[in-house]
Design a protein around this motif. Structure first.
Motif, short mmCIF file in Angstrom:
data_model
loop_
_atom_site.label_atom_id
_atom_site.label_comp_id
_atom_site.label_asym_id
_atom_site.label_seq_id
_atom_site.Cartn_x
_atom_site.Cartn_y
_atom_site.Cartn_z
N SER A 84 -38.19 -99.75 71.70
CA SER A 84 -38.87 -99.46 70.44
C SER A 84 -39.84 -100.57 70.08
O SER A 84 -40.90 -100.32 69.50
CB SER A 84 -37.87 -99.20 69.32
N VAL A 85 -39.51 -101.80 70.46
CA VAL A 85 -40.45 -102.90 70.21
C VAL A 85 -41.70 -102.72 71.08
O VAL A 85 -42.83 -102.93 70.63
CB VAL A 85 -39.76 -104.27 70.47
N GLU A 86 -41.49 -102.29 72.33
CA GLU A 86 -42.65 -102.02 73.20
C GLU A 86 -43.50 -100.89 72.63
O GLU A 86 -44.73 -100.97 72.60
CB GLU A 86 -42.16 -101.64 74.61
N ALA A 87 -42.84 -99.84 72.11
CA ALA A 87 -43.58 -98.72 71.52
C ALA A 87 -44.42 -99.20 70.35
O ALA A 87 -45.59 -98.82 70.20
CB ALA A 87 -42.60 -97.64 71.07
N LEU A 88 -43.85 -100.08 69.52
CA LEU A 88 -44.60 -100.60 68.38
C LEU A 88 -45.81 -101.41 68.84
O LEU A 88 -46.89 -101.30 68.26
CB LEU A 88 -43.68 -101.48 67.50
N SER A 89 -45.65 -102.19 69.90
CA SER A 89 -46.79 -103.00 70.35
C SER A 89 -47.87 -102.10 70.95
O SER A 89 -49.05 -102.43 70.89
CB SER A 89 -46.33 -104.09 71.33
N GLU A 90 -47.47 -100.96 71.50
CA GLU A 90 -48.47 -99.98 71.98
C GLU A 90 -49.31 -99.47 70.82
O GLU A 90 -50.52 -99.31 70.93
CB GLU A 90 -47.77 -98.81 72.67
N VAL A 91 -48.62 -99.19 69.69
CA VAL A 91 -49.35 -98.74 68.49
C VAL A 91 -50.30 -99.83 68.02
O VAL A 91 -51.41 -99.55 67.55
CB VAL A 91 -48.38 -98.35 67.35
N GLY A 92 -49.87 -101.09 68.18
CA GLY A 92 -50.72 -102.19 67.77
C GLY A 92 -51.98 -102.31 68.63
O GLY A 92 -53.05 -102.63 68.12
N LYS A 93 -51.84 -101.97 69.94
CA LYS A 93 -52.94 -102.23 70.88
C LYS A 93 -53.89 -101.06 71.06
O LYS A 93 -55.04 -101.26 71.41
CB LYS A 93 -52.35 -102.63 72.25
N PHE A 94 -53.37 -99.83 70.90
CA PHE A 94 -54.21 -98.67 71.22
C PHE A 94 -54.38 -97.73 70.03
O PHE A 94 -53.43 -97.51 69.27
CB PHE A 94 -53.62 -97.90 72.40
N ALA A 95 -55.57 -97.17 69.92
CA ALA A 95 -55.87 -96.29 68.78
C ALA A 95 -55.07 -94.99 68.85
O ALA A 95 -54.59 -94.49 67.84
CB ALA A 95 -57.36 -95.98 68.75
N ASP A 96 -54.93 -94.45 70.08
CA ASP A 96 -54.20 -93.18 70.22
C ASP A 96 -52.83 -93.44 70.83
O ASP A 96 -52.67 -94.38 71.61
CB ASP A 96 -54.99 -92.22 71.11
N PRO A 97 -51.85 -92.60 70.51
CA PRO A 97 -50.52 -92.79 71.10
C PRO A 97 -50.58 -92.72 72.62
O PRO A 97 -51.19 -91.80 73.18
CB PRO A 97 -49.69 -91.64 70.51
N THR A 98 -49.98 -93.71 73.27
CA THR A 98 -50.02 -93.76 74.73
C THR A 98 -48.79 -93.07 75.32
O THR A 98 -47.79 -92.84 74.63
CB THR A 98 -50.01 -95.23 75.21
N SER A 99 -48.86 -92.79 76.62
CA SER A 99 -47.70 -92.16 77.27
C SER A 99 -46.53 -93.14 77.31
O SER A 99 -45.37 -92.74 77.22
CB SER A 99 -48.07 -91.71 78.68
N THR A 100 -46.82 -94.45 77.40
CA THR A 100 -45.75 -95.46 77.34
C THR A 100 -45.01 -95.36 76.01
O THR A 100 -43.78 -95.40 75.96
CB THR A 100 -46.32 -96.87 77.50
N MET A 101 -45.77 -95.20 74.93
CA MET A 101 -45.15 -95.10 73.60
C MET A 101 -44.22 -93.90 73.53
O MET A 101 -43.08 -93.99 73.06
CB MET A 101 -46.21 -95.01 72.52
N TRP A 102 -44.69 -92.74 74.01
CA TRP A 102 -43.84 -91.54 73.98
C TRP A 102 -42.61 -91.71 74.85
O TRP A 102 -41.51 -91.31 74.48
CB TRP A 102 -44.64 -90.31 74.42
N ARG A 103 -42.81 -92.33 76.04
CA ARG A 103 -41.68 -92.54 76.93
C ARG A 103 -40.64 -93.44 76.24
O ARG A 103 -39.45 -93.16 76.24
CB ARG A 103 -42.15 -93.19 78.25
N ASP A 104 -41.14 -94.52 75.61
CA ASP A 104 -40.24 -95.45 74.92
C ASP A 104 -39.46 -94.74 73.81
O ASP A 104 -38.27 -94.95 73.63
CB ASP A 104 -41.03 -96.62 74.34
#
Lengths: 243, 239
Positions: free
Chosen positions: A199-219
């Motif tokens: 979940s921490v990785e998912a949050l950092s994905e939100v911090g870095k990218f404008a659109d939800p990434t596949s990593t975020m969804w996987r996390d």
């Protein structure tokens, strides 16, 4: 379904009667985040990274504690034994806690996020909506692990001791203090199996990218899976017959 | 023989190293108020828990309404009052009753009448945590009777209650039995035993009498139930 709704409503009503807890739930994370803001005021983007991680950790930590105590109270006051003699299904009780405290955590996350974005200049590339979504998922993770942990505690003293056992290692190894890439291999391996890492990785994905990434969804899916596993394990600890 | 609601056969229950019930046998006829009497630690609560189906038993059988105790179908038919009040202290009396009612698919008016039945209508909106011990026990009782169960297992329902209320509660229990319910009520107050149809006297996990109050008194040769209990124990020890 009816008993699930009734149970969720009952847990929320209990919370509503406890105004001080509601106050603490809503206000404390915002105060802590403000403290963090002034500590790292001049450190540039470091605050963004820390604040984002904290937005995930608060609901996890608080809901774990609240749930393990609430469930322990059900056991010690005899209400659990009574509930298990009624037509209520075990999963209704567990999911009732998940939904009720998940809702409370969403309110908490919304307030903290609003404070962070509006007053503390938190900046993320992605939408605050995803931050709240991940925070809520984290809260439900805390609830599920709290329900499970409470089965191993006989007293409140024991229940609170499970916090450092279950929660702290996850916070230490989630990448907040030391980046996961620079950890020793065996530490990384432990970090890999702890759900908070994702979940921490998912949050950092939100911090870095404008659109939800596949990593975020996987996390998020991994966190969801961990919730299901913990709830099933917790259900197996609820015995209708006891010594 | 009349209809049997609860049948206990050769029940053995161990808690830790202690054998609480040792090959215990008894039966409770349907539609009666049966008193379960005995000193503290005699096994009353353990027997009740076995009937409700929450007690791990070592051997023997417990049959309730023709089904094994603890059967899922029995959960709709059974109301259980634990000795310590098991209600949510951070909810009001009414919220507690309505929650337990909703678990049986019953509406809030049913819940509210259960609250009135135990004499808590005036305290319905108070938090259970703010009530006196006796009121708290009645709030717990309201949640046990709310589903109008066919079997009511009540563990010391009248402890700490005012005599007038105690009288009302017993009248209420009698009414349930007249309407067809079967009640098993534990107590250690002997004067309450006279209000029961049948008595089960239990001591150290053994049944020492199973009869009507009149027959128990006749067998012991005294009108006083306390004395009758004592006589029966002594008679048993001489054997």
């Amino acid at each position: 379904m009816r008993t699930l709704t009734a149970t969720t409503g009952r847990i929320l009503r209990q919370l509503r009667h406890d105004k001080r807890t509601v106050g603490l739930l809503v206000v404390v994370p915002s105060l802590l985040l403000t403290l963090l803001f002034y500590m790292f005021k001049d450190s540039g983007p470091l605050f963004d990274r820390l604040a984002l991680t904290m937005l995930g950790i608060f609901p996890f930590l608080v809901m774990f504690l609240i749930t393990s105590i609430a469930m322990l109270r059900e056991r010690t006051t005899g209400t659990l034994e009574r509930l298990l003699t009624t037509p209520l299904r075990k999963t209704d009780l567990l999911f009732g806690y998940g939904i009720a405290f998940g809702l409370a955590a969403t309110v908490q996350a919304s307030v903290v996020s609003a404070v962070a974005y509006l007053f503390l200049d938190l900046d993320t590339k992605g939408s605050p909506g995803f931050v709240i979504l991940i925070a809520a998922a984290n809260a439900v993770l805390g609830v599920a692990l709290g329900l499970l942990a409470s089965a191993f505690a006989k007293t409140e003293f024991q229940a609170v001791q499970f916090m450092p056992v279950v929660v702290l290692p996850q916070i230490l190894l989630c990448g907040l203090f030391v980046a996961r890439e620079s950890m020793a291999g065996w530490l990384q391996a432990i970090s890999d199996v702890l759900p908070l890492t994702y979940s921490v990785e998912a949050l950092s994905e939100v911090g870095k990218f404008a659109d939800p990434t596949s990593t975020m969804w996987r996390d998020l899916a991994i966190v969801g899976g961990a919730v299901i596993v913990a709830l099933i394990a917790a259900a197996s600890t609820l015995r209708r017959r006891t010594p | 023989m009349e209809n049997t609601a609860i049948e206990v056969k050769d029940l053995v229950v161990k808690r830790g190293k202690r054998t609480v019930l040792d090959r215990f046998n008894c039966s409770v006829p349907a539609g009666t108020v049966t008193g379960l009497l005995g000193p503290s630690g005699s096994g009353k609560t353990t027997l009740m828990r076995a009937i409700v189906g929450v007690q791990i038993v070592a051997s023997g059988t417990v049959t309730v309404l023709g089904k094994a105790a603890g059967d899922a179908a029995l959960r709709r038919e059974l109301g259980y009052l634990t000795q310590a009040p098991s209600v949510y202290a951070d909810l009001t009396v009414r919220e507690n009753a309505r929650y337990f009612a909703s678990l049986y698919g019953l509406d809030s008016s049913t819940a509210d009448s259960a609250v009135s039945d135990v004499g808590l209508a005036d305290a319905a909106t108070q938090l259970v945590g703010d009530l006196s011990g006796g009121q708290r026990a009645r709030a717990s009782l309201a949640c046990a009777i709310v589903s109008q169960p066919k079997i009511l297992i009540l563990d010391e329902p009248t402890v700490g209650q005012d005599p007038v209320l105690r009288d009302e509660l017993w009248a209420r229990f009698r009414k349930f039995a007249e309407d067809g319910a079967t009640l098993l009520v534990s107590s250690h107050v002997m004067d309450e035993a006279n209000r029961c149809d049948r008595l089960l006297l239990i001591r150290e996990g053994k049944l020492i009498a199973d009869d009507t109050p009149a027959a128990v008194k006749a067998a012991a040769g005294t009108e006083d139930l306390d004395q009758a209990f004592l006589n029966l124990i002594r008679a048993g020890e001489k054997k």
